[in-house]
Write a protein that holds these residues in place. Structure first.
Motif, PDB file in Angstrom:
ATOM      1  N   CYS A  94     -26.994  37.926  -0.441  1.00 52.46           N
ATOM      2  CA  CYS A  94     -26.591  36.753  -1.448  1.00 52.46           C
ATOM      3  C   CYS A  94     -26.411  35.427  -0.591  1.00 52.46           C
ATOM      4  O   CYS A  94     -25.771  35.479   0.274  1.00 52.46           O
ATOM      5  CB  CYS A  94     -25.418  37.146  -2.113  1.00 52.46           C
ATOM      6  N   ALA A  95     -26.980  34.464  -1.437  1.00 51.99           N
ATOM      7  CA  ALA A  95     -26.826  33.171  -0.566  1.00 51.99           C
ATOM      8  C   ALA A  95     -25.459  32.614  -0.448  1.00 51.99           C
ATOM      9  O   ALA A  95     -25.241  31.802   0.376  1.00 51.99           O
ATOM     10  CB  ALA A  95     -27.888  32.050  -1.496  1.00 51.99           C
ATOM     11  N   CYS A 100     -23.329  37.219  -5.968  1.00 50.99           N
ATOM     12  CA  CYS A 100     -23.290  36.505  -7.224  1.00 50.99           C
ATOM     13  C   CYS A 100     -24.138  36.967  -8.527  1.00 50.99           C
ATOM     14  O   CYS A 100     -23.791  37.006  -9.613  1.00 50.99           O
ATOM     15  CB  CYS A 100     -23.584  35.152  -7.182  1.00 50.99           C
ATOM     16  N   GLY A 101     -25.103  37.758  -8.152  1.00 55.22           N
ATOM     17  CA  GLY A 101     -26.176  38.358  -9.222  1.00 55.22           C
ATOM     18  C   GLY A 101     -26.967  37.351  -9.664  1.00 55.22           C
ATOM     19  O   GLY A 101     -28.008  37.696 -10.539  1.00 55.22           O
ATOM     20  N   CYS A 103     -28.587  34.553  -7.577  1.00 56.33           N
ATOM     21  CA  CYS A 103     -29.469  33.950  -6.657  1.00 56.33           C
ATOM     22  C   CYS A 103     -30.528  34.783  -6.058  1.00 56.33           C
ATOM     23  O   CYS A 103     -30.588  36.106  -6.437  1.00 56.33           O
ATOM     24  CB  CYS A 103     -28.432  33.733  -5.178  1.00 56.33           C
ATOM     25  N   CYS A 106     -29.692  38.183  -4.186  1.00 59.82           N
ATOM     26  CA  CYS A 106     -29.075  39.080  -5.046  1.00 59.82           C
ATOM     27  C   CYS A 106     -30.139  39.855  -6.025  1.00 59.82           C
ATOM     28  O   CYS A 106     -30.364  40.987  -5.968  1.00 59.82           O
ATOM     29  CB  CYS A 106     -28.051  38.924  -6.056  1.00 59.82           C
TER      30      CYS A 106
HETATM   31 ZN   LIG Z   1     -26.102  35.916  -5.023  1.00 61.24          ZN
END
Ligand SMILES: [Zn+2]
Length: 424
Positions: A94-95, A100-101, A103, A106
């Motif tokens: 994840c960035a 976060c779902g 980016c 993800c």
């Molecule tokens: Zn992410």
């Protein structure tokens, strides 16, 4: 938009651990970006440990919020071992370091297209040494996305001994940016070798409560609340199974056929008939589940080999092709065997649930039945057999599972079980 851990049902403690580890991993990357390592070896977790060494010992960092190169996710089938591993892989890519779902890191991990995340799903009964060596080699390369190389091995208990040794070597001397995520039923030496276990951090997952399973079915899959509650109870904490029962009429039909077994056991002949029916249903279910993949693989291989080619070199090519086709058939046969065992095991778990219901009713235990739709039948059984008889039958089902796991021929184990269920 829910984050990557949203699908991990009823596992708050594990999610907490993984979130902190992902944050720590992100900190490692940030530290490496600020002070580029000179020898290429300092950008891993050792750097984090050294950095924190004056504040607290490295071991404390590791055991607390820290990050490490090798993890084992354990828990009963359906508890979400591979879901947890995939979510953690996404959080590592994840960035924002949170999972976060949203980016690209993800998203591509969750959809299985991230270039630095490899998911190993053994299709046969075990993962072979060649497959493992190739995997270890690729995992040692520099991550193209600049974060981590993640290898997820979804049934690490199905590694062959040689494959396990190949993996152990990689875990013992991990490349600085490589993370191994193993999934296994438990850390028992039968599942995971003691030496691999000693190099990994363990994330135990429990059997999620039916309420938590029902909630996620309703929220994420749009299942009606009453159906979700029924399916969650019937699936005994197995999230994937609950979803199938809620949504697939064929799965419901198969379950009903299994739960009809107890009242069909009226004599020796009926017991053998019931055994045949159970085995054949498992075979049919397994065949349906692998047929499509088998055909597609064969067609792809034939195309790649240029089926029907003639001319110079064709004879040699055909000899080579025959070998490859034979290989493919061997792999497919192994996958079919696994699918059959899995299907049969699901049926046995359903059956065990029924006798467990009869037992708890005979004991007047204040617990909800597993199978609400056969509760009346289980109550009748409880009165007829008493607690002792119900327990003997439950044990017969569990013994059958254990025997098949120990490689007893399924038909023999199931016939023995049916006779015990009939005689009591
Ligand atoms: Zn992410």
């Amino acid at each position: 938009m829910p984050d990557v851990f949203a699908d991990l049902v009823g596992q708050d403690e594990a999610v907490d651990t993984l979130r902190r580890a992902a944050a720590a991993a992100s900190a490692v990357l940030r530290a490496a970006a600020v002070t580029p390592p000179t020898d290429g070896a300092g950008d891993g977790f050792d750097a984090l440990a050294e950095e924190s060494a004056d504040a607290q010992p490295a071991a404390a960092v590791d055991a607390g919020a820290g990050m490490t190169h090798a993890w084992i996710f354990t828990g009963p089938p359906g508890s979400g071992r591979s879901v947890a591993a995939r979510a953690f892989a996404a959080a590592l890519q994840c960035a924002y370091g949170t999972g976060c779902g949203e980016c690209p890191g993800c998203h591509t991990t969750m959809t299985g297209t991230h270039a630095d995340v490899r998911m190993v799903v053994p299709e046969g009964l075990s993962i072979g040494v060649n497959e493992m060596r190739a995997l270890v080699l690729r995992a040692a390369s520099t991550p193209s996305g600049g974060r981590w190389q993640v290898v997820v091995i979804s049934d690490a208990d199905r590694l062959t001994e040689a494959a396990g040794n190949a993996l152990l070597k990689a875990i013992e001397e991990p490349p600085p940016r490589t993370v191994f995520l193993l999934c296994a039923p438990s850390t028992h030496p039968d599942d995971i070798s003691v030496t691999i276990r000693s190099r990994c951090r363990v994330v135990p997952l429990g059997q999620p409560a039916p309420e938590a399973v029902a909630e996620v079915l309703a929220r994420r899959d749009g299942v009606a609340p009453d159906v979700a509650r029924w399916a969650a109870a019937a699936a005994q904490g197995h999230v994937g199974r609950a979803r199938r029962l809620a949504r697939d009429p064929e799965a419901r039909k198969r379950r009903e056929a299994v739960l009809a077994v107890p009242r069909r056991l009226t004599g020796v002949g009926a017991a053998f008939d019931a055994a045949s029916a159970l085995i054949e249903a498992a075979e049919a279910e397994a065949e349906a589940s692998v047929a499509e993949a088998d055909a597609a693989e064969r067609a792809a291989l034939e195309t790649a080999l240029g089926a029907g080619g003639t001319g110079r070199g064709a004879a040699g090519a055909i000899r080579g092709a025959a070998g490859q086709l034979k290989d493919l058939e061997k792999r497919q046969k192994s996958r079919a065997t696994r699918a059959q065992r899995d299907a049969l095991d699901r049926a046995l778990v359903d059956l065990a649930g029924f006798y467990r219901d009869a037992l708890t009713m005979a004991l007047r235990a204040p617990v909800a039945p597993v199978h609400t739709d056969t509760a009346a039948l289980a109550e009748a059984g409880a009165q007829k057999w008493d607690a002792e008889g119900a327990l003997r039958r439950l044990e017969a089902v569990l013994e059958c599972r254990a025997a098949i796991e120990a490689n007893v021929k399924p038909r023999i184990a199931v016939e023995a079980m049916m006779l015990s269920l009939w005689k009591g």
